[in-house]
Scaffold this active site. Sequence first.
Site, PDB file in Angstrom:
ATOM      1  N   ASP A  64       0.863  -1.180   0.000  1.00  0.00           N
ATOM      2  CA  ASP A  64       0.000   0.000   0.000  1.00  0.00           C
ATOM      3  C   ASP A  64       0.904   1.235   0.000  1.00  0.00           C
ATOM      4  O   ASP A  64       1.712   1.421   0.914  1.00  0.00           O
ATOM      5  CB  ASP A  64      -0.891  -0.027   1.252  1.00  0.00           C
ATOM      6  N   THR A  97      -2.967   5.383  -3.917  1.00  0.00           N
ATOM      7  CA  THR A  97      -1.858   6.088  -3.254  1.00  0.00           C
ATOM      8  C   THR A  97      -0.554   5.910  -4.030  1.00  0.00           C
ATOM      9  O   THR A  97       0.227   6.841  -4.151  1.00  0.00           O
ATOM     10  CB  THR A  97      -1.678   5.578  -1.811  1.00  0.00           C
ATOM     11  N   THR A  98      -0.326   4.696  -4.554  1.00  0.00           N
ATOM     12  CA  THR A  98       0.883   4.471  -5.366  1.00  0.00           C
ATOM     13  C   THR A  98       0.777   5.277  -6.658  1.00  0.00           C
ATOM     14  O   THR A  98       1.742   5.895  -7.107  1.00  0.00           O
ATOM     15  CB  THR A  98       1.026   2.974  -5.692  1.00  0.00           C
ATOM     16  N   ASP A 394      -8.791  -0.116   2.369  1.00  0.00           N
ATOM     17  CA  ASP A 394      -8.808   0.537   1.050  1.00  0.00           C
ATOM     18  C   ASP A 394     -10.092   0.195   0.305  1.00  0.00           C
ATOM     19  O   ASP A 394     -10.729   1.070  -0.286  1.00  0.00           O
ATOM     20  CB  ASP A 394      -7.601   0.079   0.212  1.00  0.00           C
TER      21      ASP A 394
END
Length: 562
Positions: A64, A97-98, A394
């Site tokens: 994550d 997020t990445t 998530d």
Amino acid sequence: MAAMLQPQIILLKEGTDTSQGKAQLVSNINACTATADVVRTTLGPRGMDKLIHDNKGTVTISNDGATIMKLLDIVHPAAKILVDIAKSQDSEVGDGTTTVVLLAGEFLKEAKPFIEDGVHPQNLIRSYRTACSLALEKVKELAVSIEGKSLEEKKSLLAKCATTTLSSKLIGGEKEFFASMVVNAVIAIGHDDRLNMIGIKKVPGGNMRDSFLVNGVAFKKTFSYAGFEQQPKKFENPKILLLNIELELKSEKENAEIRLSDPSQYQSIVDAEWNIIYDKLDKCVQSGAKVVLSRLAIGDLATQYFADRDIFCAGRVTEEDLQRVAAATGGTVQTSVNNIIDEVLGTCELFEERQVGNERFNIFCGCPSGHTATIVLRGGADQFIEEAERSLHDAIMIVRRAMKNSTVVAGGGAIDMELSRYLRQHARTIAGKSQLFINSYAKALEVIPRQLCDNAGFDATDVLNKLRQKHALQSGEGANYGVDINTGGITDSFANFVWEPAVVKINAINAATEAACLILSVDETVKNPKSESAQGEAAASAMGGRGRGGAFPGRGRGMRRR
């Protein structure tokens, strides 16, 4: 001659480090690119995991983006901006997020040659902002609404969004199983915005498939006294009393001084203490409640008293669990046992204590208010369960977002390729340098499908050429084509249900562009080493003071008075 004699102006403290100009900007860009390279390999369904070992000896395995960025403990001031956008993406949308870190890193990478060639950063910033607003309009135009569908259809559509999120996580192998669980949990809490209404409890042992969803509240059995075994462990339609008081025999030990003239009076004081506790317990029983929960301790006397009257009790229930029981059963937490009326008691269809692995769980099912759900997670290793919890968080965030902003776009790099094509086409209509800058922005967007291919072990150049060709079709039929992770070719992502909420993409592009523009607008860094060394000295003196017992060695517990 006069110019030579001018005194030197000392503006900053001695030892202050200032670096400015083009070199400083390039250095900041390099730091951000290096940060993006750390999380680059974690993108997508075939992304790798990172094992992070911190100074306390805690081991975290995660892919994550936000978790990795938090744990990296980055010290470079410019690269910290990337950590902030990963955190904000995580709190706002929950996923992507990445993606957001990668995009920001790639925008800066594309800007670097222009900066080195002497282009003014403000020109780049202006073009990037224009490209960003064009891209966002295009995302909104391409997004498909899932509004107005029946509950069953909506459930399956939301499950598709959850599956896309979970496919890139450690629990991707069981994504369908967990996706339906997440959708049911989010639908159970309805339009309640509080995320803590979905509890996730972790029980080591068993395998992932042993995880289950409770439409209500479940929590671990609390510490209990003797007499607990005799209490009934199952009730149907019980009344539930929630307390925030201690039900223990209180002997006034602390600072209590009683002067007695007659020894027989002593017994009446002892009796008074017993009467107080019995009075409290009687009032609990008279309320008609069959389950008594308290945030504070319920002592051995109370436990035995309730057991004799077929009442279940649990003390030291955590604040969070008690609030969730209150929300689910419709009860109200009481701070006194006087005047307990039916309105403050909660109820549920079934209460039982069940064995899960080597833990015992108290489970409330069929709650009338129903605005809560609990997922009980099983798995082999502790790190694995921790990562599963992060993955579910998530997925829960994504499903909540999709319920609120009910528009989805094609995943698998399809939307990024389409935006890239659109911006390149638009750039041709612009005269001047900004055509180059918008082109570089469009090229940066291709990092998502390229990285998806690299992480899966496919030839990225080959796949991207196929995608460009498909997206360039005039008919527009190739707009939803993305990377096929399984075969290494291209596929219609939308038809294969690789969906993500439009809000994820909008947020990611917005945040990444803002971060890139912010870093491009910094042209000087001033570092004051004095303040740094002062902080270091303060920390050292604080540690020294603590280690040596400080300047005032106090009397320890149990030490004799001098």
